[in-house]
Design a protein around this motif. Structure first.
Motif, PDB file in Angstrom:
ATOM      1  N   LYS A  94       0.971  -1.139   0.033  1.00  0.00           N
ATOM      2  CA  LYS A  94      -0.117   0.174   0.020  1.00  0.00           C
ATOM      3  C   LYS A  94       0.822   1.131  -0.020  1.00  0.00           C
ATOM      4  N   ILE A  95       0.625   2.126  -0.746  1.00  0.00           N
ATOM      5  CA  ILE A  95       1.516   3.273  -0.852  1.00  0.00           C
ATOM      6  C   ILE A  95       0.480   4.692  -0.937  1.00  0.00           C
ATOM      7  N   PRO A  96       1.061   5.755  -0.749  1.00  0.00           N
ATOM      8  CA  PRO A  96       0.244   6.675  -0.452  1.00  0.00           C
ATOM      9  C   PRO A  96      -0.056   7.155  -1.948  1.00  0.00           C
ATOM     10  N   GLY A  97      -1.265   7.613  -1.840  1.00  0.00           N
ATOM     11  CA  GLY A  97      -2.177   8.191  -3.163  1.00  0.00           C
ATOM     12  C   GLY A  97      -1.676   9.823  -3.201  1.00  0.00           C
ATOM     13  N   ALA A  98      -2.290  10.457  -4.334  1.00  0.00           N
ATOM     14  CA  ALA A  98      -1.908  11.713  -4.505  1.00  0.00           C
ATOM     15  C   ALA A  98      -2.690  12.438  -3.404  1.00  0.00           C
ATOM     16  N   VAL A 106      -0.145  -1.586  -4.940  1.00  0.00           N
ATOM     17  CA  VAL A 106       0.795  -1.824  -6.087  1.00  0.00           C
ATOM     18  C   VAL A 106       1.231  -3.262  -5.809  1.00  0.00           C
ATOM     19  N   PHE A 107       1.561  -4.037  -6.848  1.00  0.00           N
ATOM     20  CA  PHE A 107       2.209  -5.448  -6.912  1.00  0.00           C
ATOM     21  C   PHE A 107       3.815  -5.073  -7.240  1.00  0.00           C
ATOM     22  N   VAL A 108       4.747  -5.469  -6.663  1.00  0.00           N
ATOM     23  CA  VAL A 108       6.191  -5.154  -7.105  1.00  0.00           C
ATOM     24  C   VAL A 108       6.699  -6.810  -7.429  1.00  0.00           C
ATOM     25  N   VAL A 109       6.996  -6.953  -8.709  1.00  0.00           N
ATOM     26  CA  VAL A 109       7.361  -8.104  -9.215  1.00  0.00           C
ATOM     27  C   VAL A 109       8.822  -8.180  -9.559  1.00  0.00           C
ATOM     28  N   ASP A 170      -3.864   7.804  -9.334  1.00  0.00           N
ATOM     29  CA  ASP A 170      -3.427   6.374  -8.843  1.00  0.00           C
ATOM     30  C   ASP A 170      -2.011   5.952  -9.586  1.00  0.00           C
ATOM     31  N   ASN A 171      -2.142   6.013 -10.733  1.00  0.00           N
ATOM     32  CA  ASN A 171      -1.029   5.422 -11.695  1.00  0.00           C
ATOM     33  C   ASN A 171       0.132   6.419 -11.548  1.00  0.00           C
ATOM     34  N   TYR A 172       0.073   7.513 -11.543  1.00  0.00           N
ATOM     35  CA  TYR A 172       1.213   8.556 -11.352  1.00  0.00           C
ATOM     36  C   TYR A 172       1.700   8.153 -10.158  1.00  0.00           C
ATOM     37  N   ALA A 173       0.987   8.034  -9.075  1.00  0.00           N
ATOM     38  CA  ALA A 173       1.333   7.678  -7.663  1.00  0.00           C
ATOM     39  C   ALA A 173       2.285   6.521  -7.727  1.00  0.00           C
ATOM     40  N   GLY A 174       1.908   5.489  -8.502  1.00  0.00           N
ATOM     41  CA  GLY A 174       2.901   4.361  -8.660  1.00  0.00           C
ATOM     42  C   GLY A 174       4.004   4.541  -9.282  1.00  0.00           C
ATOM     43  N   LEU A 175       3.949   5.404 -10.330  1.00  0.00           N
ATOM     44  CA  LEU A 175       5.176   5.580 -10.950  1.00  0.00           C
ATOM     45  C   LEU A 175       6.268   6.392 -10.318  1.00  0.00           C
ATOM     46  N   LEU A 176       5.717   7.561  -9.465  1.00  0.00           N
ATOM     47  CA  LEU A 176       6.482   8.216  -8.631  1.00  0.00           C
ATOM     48  C   LEU A 176       7.039   7.491  -7.447  1.00  0.00           C
ATOM     49  N   TRP A 177       6.477   6.745  -6.709  1.00  0.00           N
ATOM     50  CA  TRP A 177       6.790   5.715  -5.687  1.00  0.00           C
ATOM     51  C   TRP A 177       7.903   4.829  -6.088  1.00  0.00           C
ATOM     52  N   MET A 178       7.801   4.234  -7.199  1.00  0.00           N
ATOM     53  CA  MET A 178       8.833   3.284  -7.831  1.00  0.00           C
ATOM     54  C   MET A 178      10.279   4.332  -7.985  1.00  0.00           C
ATOM     55  N   TYR A 179      10.093   5.306  -8.639  1.00  0.00           N
ATOM     56  CA  TYR A 179      11.177   6.129  -8.773  1.00  0.00           C
ATOM     57  C   TYR A 179      11.733   6.489  -7.292  1.00  0.00           C
ATOM     58  N   LYS A 180      11.086   7.247  -6.472  1.00  0.00           N
ATOM     59  CA  LYS A 180      11.617   7.565  -5.180  1.00  0.00           C
ATOM     60  C   LYS A 180      12.252   6.507  -4.489  1.00  0.00           C
ATOM     61  N   ASN A 181      11.650   5.066  -4.452  1.00  0.00           N
ATOM     62  CA  ASN A 181      12.221   4.247  -3.693  1.00  0.00           C
ATOM     63  C   ASN A 181      13.096   3.108  -4.716  1.00  0.00           C
ATOM     64  N   ALA A 182      13.814   3.780  -5.657  1.00  0.00           N
ATOM     65  CA  ALA A 182      14.345   2.809  -6.633  1.00  0.00           C
ATOM     66  C   ALA A 182      15.444   2.200  -5.834  1.00  0.00           C
ATOM     67  N   GLU A 183      16.452   2.437  -4.917  1.00  0.00           N
ATOM     68  CA  GLU A 183      17.293   1.699  -4.196  1.00  0.00           C
ATOM     69  C   GLU A 183      16.607   0.540  -3.647  1.00  0.00           C
ATOM     70  N   ALA A 184      15.609   0.771  -3.015  1.00  0.00           N
ATOM     71  CA  ALA A 184      15.055  -0.451  -2.239  1.00  0.00           C
ATOM     72  C   ALA A 184      14.389  -1.449  -3.301  1.00  0.00           C
ATOM     73  N   LEU A 185      14.068  -0.876  -4.209  1.00  0.00           N
ATOM     74  CA  LEU A 185      13.408  -1.836  -5.246  1.00  0.00           C
ATOM     75  C   LEU A 185      14.323  -2.479  -6.319  1.00  0.00           C
TER      76      LEU A 185
END
Length: 357
Positions: A94-98, A106-109, A170-185
């Motif tokens: 569960k990630i923060p929305g806008a 989101v599902f991280v694969v 919602d989708n932009y929140a997923g994109l931004l979260w992935m970008y900001k958490n790149a190291e962990a992911l």
């Protein structure tokens, strides 16, 4: 000819639009019995004709899309979700929305690892009204394994309960979260791409535009697979009888777009921000790969969008597959035409990620 059973329709990798069809309640061609008798299947690739016949038969049994029929369709679609593959990790988050909007699932694969890898932000199909991110996970696991990349797929809110502004955020929140958490992911921030099929193609295209305009997330690529790009198709712009006759048709398209936009599709007052084909300026977008079947309802709008990208100096590859209808690659995954279609998509990703063949 490839033989397609009802069970195979249920094993489509989660594309809920087609999973609902497998349950016998799609109704996309609900003008039966005439829909079952036509169109002339001689235009369909020989390996896909049995599947086309079954789609027409199943579609004729339904009552069409409406606010009243959607709950049952979604429930049936959810029943076709396959178990995740055991060898590719999946994490549900569960990630923060806008701002002012609810949290987003989101599902991280294939996430994690010490070496940063390319990443894909995925948005699922379903005509804006159906679809489950969870149902796409097995398909995305196989893709992540082959490309050695991370995939994040977003469980965006559906129409008509949520209009375009909410699901886009919602989708932009997923994109931004992935970008900001790149190291962990385990994500390489310099190699992030978008992927969307059908209505997911709407969202992938809109995300590419939003990323350009907001300047927060650089993108290297957008893959739009038989994308749903123009609300005017089948409403104020007619289509030939053999286009969109199998599967997602003009009537379904009008309902999907009207639900998404909150007003009748095709009108002059439709908000530009919700329709990729209505966006005037396509310059500065990431390189694109667009693929579609020649019998798909979206074929003309996809060709036109590709042409506009080319004219906007966006490197663009367009693949139009003769004899193929909407979702053919999921239904007929073993057909030669589907394998070529998928191979072209994967090759395009490898080029974008600068990976060897």
């Amino acid at each position: 000819m490839v033989d397609f059973s009802r069970r195979q329709f249920a094993m489509l990798g989660g594309m809920t639009l087609l999973g609902t069809l497998a349950a016998g309640s799609l109704g996309a061609c609900a003008s039966a019995p005439a829909a079952v008798a036509g169109p002339d299947l001689s235009m369909v690739d020989p390996e896909l004709r049995e599947a086309a016949t079954r789609i027409l038969e199943m579609s004729s049994q339904g009552g069409g899309y409406s606010d009243e029929t959607l709950p049952a369709m979604r429930e049936r679609g959810a029943s076709f979700v396959r178990p995740f593959l055991p060898d590719v990790p999946v994490l549900e988050r569960k990630i923060p929305g806008a701002k002012g909007m609810p949290d987003v699932t989101v599902f991280v694969v294939n996430g994690g690892g010490d070496t940063p890898r390319p990443a894909i932000l995925h948005t699922h199909g379903g005509g804006h009204i159906l679809g489950l991110a969870k149902g796409e996970v097995p398909y995305l696991q196989a893709m992540a394994r082959e490309l050695d990349c991370v995939v994040v797929t977003v469980a965006y809110r559906l129409a008509p309960e949520t209009r375009y502004a909410g699901s886009v955020e919602d989708n932009y929140a997923g994109l931004l979260w992935m970008y900001k958490n790149a190291e962990a992911l385990g994500v390489d921030r310099s190699r992030i791409a978008l992927l969307g099929e059908s209505a997911g193609g709407t969202h992938a295209a809109l995300l590419a535009i939003a990323a350009r305009d907001r300047g927060e997330v650089p993108l290297v690529f957008q893959a739009l697979i038989y994308p749903m790009l123009d609300d005017r198709t089948g409403s104020t712009r007619s289509v030939l009888p053999f286009i969109g006759a199998i599967g997602w048709d003009a009537k379904s398209n009008r309902y999907g777009w009207s639900s998404f936009l909150g007003q009748e599709a095709g009108g002059a007052s439709v908000p530009v921000a919700g329709v990729p084909a209505r966006v005037a300026d396509l310059t500065g977008l990431p390189p694109a790969f667009i693929s579609v079947g020649a019998l798909d309802l979206f074929v003309s709008e996809d060709i036109q969008y590709a042409n506009r990208l080319i004219e906007a100096a966006v490197p663009t590859e367009l693949l139009v597959v003769p004899g193929a209808f909407h979702g053919f690659d999921r239904i007929g995954a073993d057909a030669a035409v589907s394998k070529r279609f998928d191979a072209a998509k994967m090759a395009a990703f490898r080029r974008a990620f600068e990976q060897p063949a």
